[in-house]
Each structure stands twice: as C-alpha cells, then as structure tokens.
Design a protein around this motif. Structure first.
Motif, PDB file in Angstrom:
ATOM      1  N   VAL A 131       0.843  -1.190   0.000  1.00 54.37           N
ATOM      2  CA  VAL A 131       0.000   0.000   0.000  1.00 54.37           C
ATOM      3  C   VAL A 131       0.882   1.245   0.000  1.00 54.37           C
ATOM      4  N   LYS A 132       0.551   2.203  -0.849  1.00 60.41           N
ATOM      5  CA  LYS A 132       1.240   3.488  -0.822  1.00 60.41           C
ATOM      6  C   LYS A 132       0.638   4.294   0.320  1.00 60.41           C
ATOM      7  N   ALA A 133       1.344   4.308   1.448  1.00 61.06           N
ATOM      8  CA  ALA A 133       0.804   4.928   2.658  1.00 61.06           C
ATOM      9  C   ALA A 133       1.863   5.814   3.308  1.00 61.06           C
ATOM     10  N   ASP A 134       1.411   6.698   4.174  1.00 64.65           N
ATOM     11  CA  ASP A 134       2.314   7.583   4.903  1.00 64.65           C
ATOM     12  C   ASP A 134       2.921   6.901   6.115  1.00 64.65           C
ATOM     13  N   ARG A 135       2.268   5.853   6.572  1.00 64.41           N
ATOM     14  CA  ARG A 135       2.722   5.203   7.803  1.00 64.41           C
ATOM     15  C   ARG A 135       2.145   3.805   7.882  1.00 64.41           C
ATOM     16  N   TYR A 136       2.860   2.925   8.564  1.00 68.45           N
ATOM     17  CA  TYR A 136       2.362   1.581   8.836  1.00 68.45           C
ATOM     18  C   TYR A 136       2.190   1.439  10.344  1.00 68.45           C
ATOM     19  N   VAL A 137       1.063   0.860  10.773  1.00 67.41           N
ATOM     20  CA  VAL A 137       0.818   0.548  12.181  1.00 67.41           C
ATOM     21  C   VAL A 137       0.439  -0.929  12.277  1.00 67.41           C
ATOM     22  N   ASP A 138       0.994  -1.629  13.259  1.00 71.00           N
ATOM     23  CA  ASP A 138       0.750  -3.068  13.371  1.00 71.00           C
ATOM     24  C   ASP A 138      -0.727  -3.377  13.630  1.00 71.00           C
ATOM     25  N   GLU A 139      -1.089  -4.618  13.319  1.00 74.09           N
ATOM     26  CA  GLU A 139      -2.489  -5.046  13.404  1.00 74.09           C
ATOM     27  C   GLU A 139      -3.037  -5.013  14.830  1.00 74.09           C
ATOM     28  N   ILE A 140      -2.204  -5.340  15.802  1.00 72.28           N
ATOM     29  CA  ILE A 140      -2.666  -5.373  17.192  1.00 72.28           C
ATOM     30  C   ILE A 140      -3.210  -4.010  17.601  1.00 72.28           C
ATOM     31  N   HIS A 141      -2.422  -2.961  17.375  1.00 71.49           N
ATOM     32  CA  HIS A 141      -2.845  -1.629  17.793  1.00 71.49           C
ATOM     33  C   HIS A 141      -4.003  -1.098  16.933  1.00 71.49           C
ATOM     34  N   CYS A 142      -4.007  -1.461  15.655  1.00 67.17           N
ATOM     35  CA  CYS A 142      -5.120  -1.015  14.797  1.00 67.17           C
ATOM     36  C   CYS A 142      -6.435  -1.663  15.213  1.00 67.17           C
ATOM     37  N   HIS A 143      -6.408  -2.956  15.515  1.00 68.72           N
ATOM     38  CA  HIS A 143      -7.642  -3.626  15.932  1.00 68.72           C
ATOM     39  C   HIS A 143      -8.103  -3.123  17.297  1.00 68.72           C
ATOM     40  N   ALA A 144      -7.153  -2.823  18.172  1.00 68.05           N
ATOM     41  CA  ALA A 144      -7.527  -2.288  19.484  1.00 68.05           C
ATOM     42  C   ALA A 144      -8.222  -0.943  19.338  1.00 68.05           C
ATOM     43  N   LYS A 145      -7.636  -0.057  18.530  1.00 70.41           N
ATOM     44  CA  LYS A 145      -8.220   1.279  18.350  1.00 70.41           C
ATOM     45  C   LYS A 145      -9.531   1.191  17.583  1.00 70.41           C
ATOM     46  N   GLY A 146      -9.576   0.346  16.568  1.00 66.41           N
ATOM     47  CA  GLY A 146     -10.808   0.169  15.816  1.00 66.41           C
ATOM     48  C   GLY A 146     -11.923  -0.420  16.657  1.00 66.41           C
ATOM     49  N   ALA A 147     -11.571  -1.319  17.572  1.00 64.90           N
ATOM     50  CA  ALA A 147     -12.574  -1.935  18.443  1.00 64.90           C
ATOM     51  C   ALA A 147     -13.200  -0.904  19.367  1.00 64.90           C
ATOM     52  N   ARG A 148     -12.396   0.035  19.854  1.00 72.36           N
ATOM     53  CA  ARG A 148     -12.956   1.083  20.698  1.00 72.36           C
ATOM     54  C   ARG A 148     -13.985   1.915  19.919  1.00 72.36           C
ATOM     55  N   TYR A 149     -13.732   2.117  18.635  1.00 75.42           N
ATOM     56  CA  TYR A 149     -14.682   2.846  17.792  1.00 75.42           C
ATOM     57  C   TYR A 149     -15.945   2.005  17.567  1.00 75.42           C
ATOM     58  N   LEU A 150     -15.757   0.713  17.309  1.00 72.41           N
ATOM     59  CA  LEU A 150     -16.890  -0.167  17.008  1.00 72.41           C
ATOM     60  C   LEU A 150     -17.772  -0.430  18.226  1.00 72.41           C
ATOM     61  N   PHE A 151     -17.144  -0.674  19.383  1.00 72.45           N
ATOM     62  CA  PHE A 151     -17.876  -1.156  20.556  1.00 72.45           C
ATOM     63  C   PHE A 151     -18.014  -0.121  21.667  1.00 72.45           C
ATOM     64  N   GLY A 152     -17.275   0.980  21.573  1.00 72.70           N
ATOM     65  CA  GLY A 152     -17.349   1.990  22.614  1.00 72.70           C
ATOM     66  C   GLY A 152     -16.211   1.857  23.615  1.00 72.70           C
ATOM     67  N   PRO A 153     -16.090   2.815  24.513  1.00 69.37           N
ATOM     68  CA  PRO A 153     -14.941   2.865  25.429  1.00 69.37           C
ATOM     69  C   PRO A 153     -14.925   1.777  26.493  1.00 69.37           C
ATOM     70  N   SER A 154     -16.020   1.035  26.643  1.00 71.70           N
ATOM     71  CA  SER A 154     -16.064   0.024  27.704  1.00 71.70           C
ATOM     72  C   SER A 154     -15.321  -1.260  27.335  1.00 71.70           C
ATOM     73  N   VAL A 155     -15.027  -1.490  26.053  1.00 68.86           N
ATOM     74  CA  VAL A 155     -14.420  -2.758  25.646  1.00 68.86           C
ATOM     75  C   VAL A 155     -13.021  -2.893  26.245  1.00 68.86           C
ATOM     76  N   THR A 156     -12.769  -4.037  26.893  1.00 66.56           N
ATOM     77  CA  THR A 156     -11.470  -4.280  27.517  1.00 66.56           C
ATOM     78  C   THR A 156     -10.749  -5.491  26.937  1.00 66.56           C
ATOM     79  N   THR A 157     -11.487  -6.380  26.263  1.00 60.21           N
ATOM     80  CA  THR A 157     -10.872  -7.532  25.596  1.00 60.21           C
ATOM     81  C   THR A 157     -11.367  -7.581  24.156  1.00 60.21           C
TER      82      THR A 157
END
Length: 292
Positions: A93-119
């Motif tokens: 991908v022609k991108a400005d930055r790469y971020v690993d999957e773990i941190h992307c899924h964690a941040k995306g999950a907070r968006y999907l499920f709200g701030p209460s998600v812990t796992t």
C-alpha cells in the motif's frame, strides 16, 4: 462454479457528512490474506468504507478497496491528507505510515464497541489475536495463536466450498444439534479439515453423523482453539479471568455464530454489539491513527 465460502464484498458511503468543516480527511487500509478493507474518515466520522476480496494481488486489492470506499463521494483520493496501512500485505500500500495489526484492531474496536471494551478477540483469515486493553485506550497485553491451528477464516472458507455449505449458514447449522459432538483436531487445520470431511463418509464412525453434527465438530474445534489463545492473556489482577465481560469480536469469523456463540457460552459472557461490520476494525483503527 459456485463459491460457498466467500463473504460478499460490500461498500457504503455517508454523503451527509460535511467535508467542508475543516476536519482532517484520512484513510486506513487493512490488507489481509482473505479480505482487504478501506475506511475513509472526516475527523471521527466515517465518510465511506469498502470490503473486497484480496486475491493474489495485494496492491490491486488495496487500490480497489480505497476506490470503492470513495465511490459516490464528492472526494478524490488526492484529497486524503494521510493514509495508514496495516495487515499482512501492508507493504503493498502506498501509505504515509504503517501501524501493526494489534494496535489497529484495538483502536478500531474502541470505535466499534465503545470505550467500555477491555478484551478484543480478532478472528481473522490466518490468525487469532486476543488483545487486552487498558481503560485509557492502550494495549496492555496480547496473544496470537502460535501453531498451525484449526480453523481461522481461510480454512473455514475451504471447508464450506468442499462441503457445499454457504458460509452464511454453517454457523447456524453447527448450533442445530442435539448435543455438542467431540471436536475434530485442534492442532492442525489440514488434519481438522480431513477429519471433518471424513465424518460424512460411511464407516468413519459407528453411528451416522449428520451434516449439522459435522459442522458442529469443526466449529467447536475452532472455538476451543480460540479459547486457548485468549486464556493466555494476563489478568489485570491475580485470580481474575483472562477475558473480561466487556468483550468485542472483530474479523470475518466474528460473523460466524457457530464460533462466537460457543465462545460466549464457554466464557459465560455476552459479547458487545458493534456499530459497523466486524471486518472493518483494522482499517478503522488505521484511519484513526492517521488522524493523530
């Protein structure tokens, strides 16, 4: 030839979002082994997203996903101020930055499920990732399946094609049994698949096995393997469970109730409901990182 094991590609735009408000426009692209997702954000609002099949050409899949996420919007790709990539094929991908999957899924999950998600348990095409989050939006611990394990999204797709069962139905079929059958192999997807298909052959077992029982034996094995990965997370305090009630499932297999319902049953937890497709978590997280 019919393809039983493929989730449908999808695309959606939100033209009502005001792009003239001076907010930063960013994109996140998650190139996985099975599917590729693209999400375009204006500030913290989704402008558009798409989910496409990855196929053999990662670069083409990434480009097509972004084009489809923009299709129908009054927005060009050169108006995107920053792009972050993640996933197995992120280097394509022609991108400005790469971020690993773990941190992307964690941040995306907070968006999907709200701030209460812990796992977060990401049920992907090749791997399962169990992620523990701090309440202040940081990854505290994570685990990834460490062997050639049963299931994962790609193997289930192949199983659906071999058995000619629609992937949208295999989960419900697996739950429609009198009692939970003995699971197939939980250590190797090739052994598991061979054993699963063998259940339908006369003489493999003394008592005949129905199609639903065959599905159940495989889905139970997948769920059991996922539990093993999630169970290795470090609890916040000694004696506490590894998986907390504020649980969110991401990835393509999160659509398979034959797996998620079994995980909920074994954990004694009802998972949180997401606002968008579970497959978007990685791309969502990437687009949010691009906002920073």
């Amino acid at each position: 030839m019919a393809q039983y094991g493929k989730w449908a590609e999808s695309q959606k735009i939100y033209p009502e979002v005001d792009i003239s408000a001076g907010k930063k426009i960013t994109a996140g692209i998650d190139v996985g082994t099975v599917s590729t997702e693209a999400v375009v954000l204006c500030g913290d609002q989704i402008l558009g997203y798409s989910i496409v099949r990855t196929g053999m050409d990662f670069q083409n899949a990434a480009g097509r996903a972004l084009d489809e996420a923009l299709d129908g919007l009054a927005l060009r790709s050169d108006q995107i101020q920053k792009t972050v990539s993640t996933g197995f094929g992120h280097r394509n991908v022609k991108a400005d930055r790469y971020v690993d999957e773990i941190h992307c899924h964690a941040k995306g999950a907070r968006y999907l499920f709200g701030p209460s998600v812990t796992t977060v348990i990401d049920l992907g095409g090749q791997t399962v990732k169990a992620i523990r989050l701090h309440k202040w939006d940081r990854v505290r611990d994570f685990m990834v399946n460490d062997k050639c394990a049963t299931g994962m999204g790609h193997n289930i797709e192949e199983l659906c094609d071999l058995a000619e069962i629609d992937i949208r139905d295999i989960g419900a079929k697996s739950l429609d049994v009198g009692q939970e059958p003995e699971p197939v192999s939980t250590t190797c997807w090739s052994f598991a698949q061979t054993e699963t298909m063998g259940l339908l052959h006369p003489g493999f077992k003394e008592a005949p096995v129905s199609e639903n029982e065959m599905c159940a034996a495989h889905m139970f094995a997948v769920a059991w393997r996922v539990l093993g990965t999630a169970g290795r997370l470090q609890p916040l305090k000694t004696g506490e469970p590894a998986v907390y009630p504020e649980l969110g499932f991401t990835g393509g297999m999160a659509k398979n109730i034959g797996i998620t319902k079994r995980l909920e049953r074994e954990l004694g937890i009802q998972a949180l409901a997401g606002r968008y497709d579970s497959m978007l978590a990685g791309a969502l997280g990437a687009a949010l990182f691009a906002q920073e």
